[in-house]
Design a protein around this motif. Structure first.
Motif, mmCIF file in Angstrom:
data_model
loop_
_atom_site.group_PDB
_atom_site.id
_atom_site.type_symbol
_atom_site.label_atom_id
_atom_site.label_comp_id
_atom_site.label_asym_id
_atom_site.label_seq_id
_atom_site.Cartn_x
_atom_site.Cartn_y
_atom_site.Cartn_z
ATOM 1 N N UNK A 1 0.832 -1.203 0.000
ATOM 2 C CA UNK A 1 0.000 0.000 0.000
ATOM 3 C C UNK A 1 0.870 1.258 0.000
ATOM 4 N N UNK A 2 1.940 1.234 0.776
ATOM 5 C CA UNK A 2 2.825 2.388 0.849
ATOM 6 C C UNK A 2 3.507 2.636 -0.491
ATOM 7 N N UNK B 1 2.369 1.998 -3.457
ATOM 8 C CA UNK B 1 1.420 2.557 -4.420
ATOM 9 C C UNK B 1 0.949 3.946 -4.016
ATOM 10 N N UNK B 2 0.601 4.127 -2.743
ATOM 11 C CA UNK B 2 -0.032 5.380 -2.341
ATOM 12 C C UNK B 2 0.978 6.519 -2.198
ATOM 13 N N UNK B 3 2.065 6.287 -1.467
ATOM 14 C CA UNK B 3 3.015 7.372 -1.269
ATOM 15 C C UNK B 3 3.811 7.668 -2.530
ATOM 16 N N UNK B 4 3.996 6.665 -3.373
ATOM 17 C CA UNK B 4 4.753 6.883 -4.599
ATOM 18 C C UNK B 4 3.950 7.498 -5.720
ATOM 19 N N UNK B 5 2.642 7.172 -5.802
ATOM 20 C CA UNK B 5 1.878 7.559 -6.976
ATOM 21 C C UNK B 5 0.665 8.442 -6.695
ATOM 22 N N UNK B 6 0.080 8.360 -5.495
ATOM 23 C CA UNK B 6 -1.069 9.225 -5.180
ATOM 24 C C UNK B 6 -0.633 10.500 -4.496
ATOM 25 N N UNK B 7 0.339 10.385 -3.588
ATOM 26 C CA UNK B 7 0.771 11.520 -2.777
ATOM 27 C C UNK B 7 2.055 12.130 -3.319
ATOM 28 N N UNK B 8 2.984 11.275 -3.733
ATOM 29 C CA UNK B 8 4.223 11.770 -4.302
ATOM 30 C C UNK B 8 5.295 12.118 -3.307
ATOM 31 N N UNK C 1 2.505 -7.022 5.001
ATOM 32 C CA UNK C 1 1.627 -5.871 4.838
ATOM 33 C C UNK C 1 1.799 -4.891 5.991
ATOM 34 N N UNK C 2 1.668 -3.604 5.684
ATOM 35 C CA UNK C 2 1.632 -2.607 6.752
ATOM 36 C C UNK C 2 0.212 -2.483 7.271
#
Length: 499
Positions: free
Chosen positions: A198-199, A201-208, A251-252
């Motif tokens: 999840x980290x 995908x989310x921190x790399x591509x949704x949040x940046x 998983x986190x």
């Protein structure tokens, strides 16, 4: 980990069905609190990028974290992991510390660009030889090697092809997994394809806030779906190459509690649980996405194709997850933040947050004491998380793949250079007693991995955080086992946590 950033981006509502009051009522421990089953596996964890260094040696290619670290303004103190703990050269010394502390499991990760510098094609023999030596050194020390295939260091060449939103990466990753299983699977039996997907995908591509630094919700949805496909394809690839392989994942997760007893806050906590804790677990175990959104699951935006459910679904041999702290969650629909409700895994980035899909607000409470990294210490959370996952997935075998705390204690002259860190001892003592209670109540937990063996490069925080049970002086790479490490070694030797 840069856990302050994770824990503020995570969606873990493991306690969503709990009354708010239950989050605060810590029941008295049973008389046998602190006891663990025979043959319980005590271990420690590291990650390749955080400890290895040697960033350009022996044919290794550039990773997205190499590129990120070398970009001004991305890492606290302008730090890099070019040397880190020099574990690439000092792995035997570090495995000797594990043996000294009575550890029976070493969770490490492999650097994909060491094996395939461009992410595809023939493997780099020097990379394979290095990890073969690491596996042999662990076995010689009587320690089970536990391999994580992907702990965030994607080959930069694959990011240049579109990164995880490009579903071709599922096939590339399966090829990489098969190469490793073919070369190491005769000795290495425990495999986790991903660490905290999840980290990724989310921190790399949704949040940046993590590499590659994109901020597109559509890219996040596509990246997450590709990772779910890669999880399934790599499972089959490993199994095909090694008959001994036991494959799970890491998983986190964080238990999340509704802020009030309202139906809306309870539903928000359930969405939090689905989005972070289950978004990559439910797909593997049941071939479907959990109900994480206030809108219908956006299959079209994520690039879902007919038959993807069968690719994602695989019978994981065990479930692994990390625990650091909890979350308190409330419904954000109709509020001023309703269209930009914050989401969080382990840390919270309110500056970049914004998720109209889950419509929730998460908070990191401060009822318990805070670590030097700013995370609340909440031992009860591991009990709630383990027992809930056990109920929801029919009591699977569980491994705690990470848990730990950041404190900046250093060698102290008045104690002859030892590192007294009583707060870390208290953190693990109280948490492990709660884990023991979960096992007594029926959870099938077979291993616990403390984060971390070494103080190391903590992602965007550089060297400003210290999670290790071994102090590392980054000026000369001197290792000093902290008092917490010695204490944890006694716990492992006695297989119980004393009061």
């Amino acid at each position: 980990m840069d856990r302050r950033s994770f824990l503020q981006h995570s969606m873990a509502a493991a306690g969503g069905s709990l009354l708010p009051g239950a989050a605060h009522a810590l029941p008295s421990a049973p008389a046998n609190a602190g006891a663990f089953p025979p043959n319980f596996l005590w271990g420690m964890a590291t990650a390749a990028f955080q400890v290895e260094g040697a960033w350009r040696e022996d044919g290794k290619g550039e990773s997205i974290w190499d590129r990120f670290c070398h970009t001004p303004g991305k890492i606290k103190g302008a730090a890099t992991a070019d040397v880190a703990c020099d574990h690439y050269h000092r792995y035997r010394e570090d495995i000797a510390i594990l043996k000294q502390l009575n550890q029976k499991s070493y969770r490490f990760s492999i650097s994909w660009p060491r094996i395939q510098p461009s992410g595809t094609g023939a493997p780099n023999p020097k990379g394979l030889d290095h990890y073969s030596r690491v596996v042999d050194a662990a076995l010689e020390a009587g320690i089970r090697p536990f391999c994580t295939l992907y702990h965030w260091d994607l080959p930069q060449a694959l990011e240049d092809r579109g990164g995880w939103p490009n579903r071709d990466l599922a096939g590339y990753f399966a090829e990489y997994a098969g190469i490793l299983a073919k070369h190491l699977g005769d000795r290495l039996t425990i495999w986790a394809p991903f660490n905290m997907p999840w980290t990724v995908a989310y921190l790399g591509y949704a949040v940046g806030s993590f590499p590659p630094g994109r901020a597109s919700y559509t890219d996040f949805l596509k990246a997450a779906h590709t990772i779910n496909l890669a999880q399934g394809e790599s499972f089959r690839s490993i199994k095909a190459a090694s008959s001994k392989a036991q494959v799970g994942s890491a998983y986190g997760m964080s238990p999340a509690y509704p802020k009030t007893q309202s139906a809306e806050d309870r539903a928000a906590a359930e969405r939090y649980h689905a989005f972070n804790n289950l978004y990559f677990l439910e797909t593997a175990m049941r071939g479907r996405y959990p109900n994480a959104f206030v809108v219908p699951t956006p299959y079209e935006q994520m690039g879902f194709r007919s038959g993807d459910d069968k690719i994602m679904q695989v019978p994981l041999d065990w479930l692994g997850f990390h625990y650091y702290t909890r979350r308190v969650v409330s419904d954000a629909r109709g509020s001023a933040t309703g269209s930009t409700g914050t989401v969080a895994t382990e840390t919270q980035d309110t500056a970049h947050g914004g998720d109209p899909w889950t419509q929730l607000q998460s908070e990191m409470p401060a009822e318990g004491p805070l670590t030097d990294g700013g995370l609340e210490v909440w031992p009860r959370g591991i009990y709630d998380l383990v027992t809930r996952i056990s109920r929801e997935y029919d009591h699977p075998i569980i491994e705690i793949t990470e848990s730990g705390c950041s404190y900046l204690d250093a060698p102290y002259a008045e104690t002859n250079g030892s590192v007294p860190d009583p707060r870390r001892i208290a953190f693990f003592r109280d948490e492990l007693r709660e884990l023991s209670r979960a096992i007594a109540d029926g959870a099938r937990v077979r291993a616990f991995h403390a984060w971390s063996l070494l103080d190391n490069f903590e992602w965007a925080d550089g060297y400003a955080e210290r999670y290790g049970m071994t102090y590392v002086d980054f000026r000369d790479q001197t290792r000093t086992v902290k008092d917490s490490g010695k204490w944890y070694g006694r716990v492992a030797a006695n297989n119980r946590v004393e009061a």
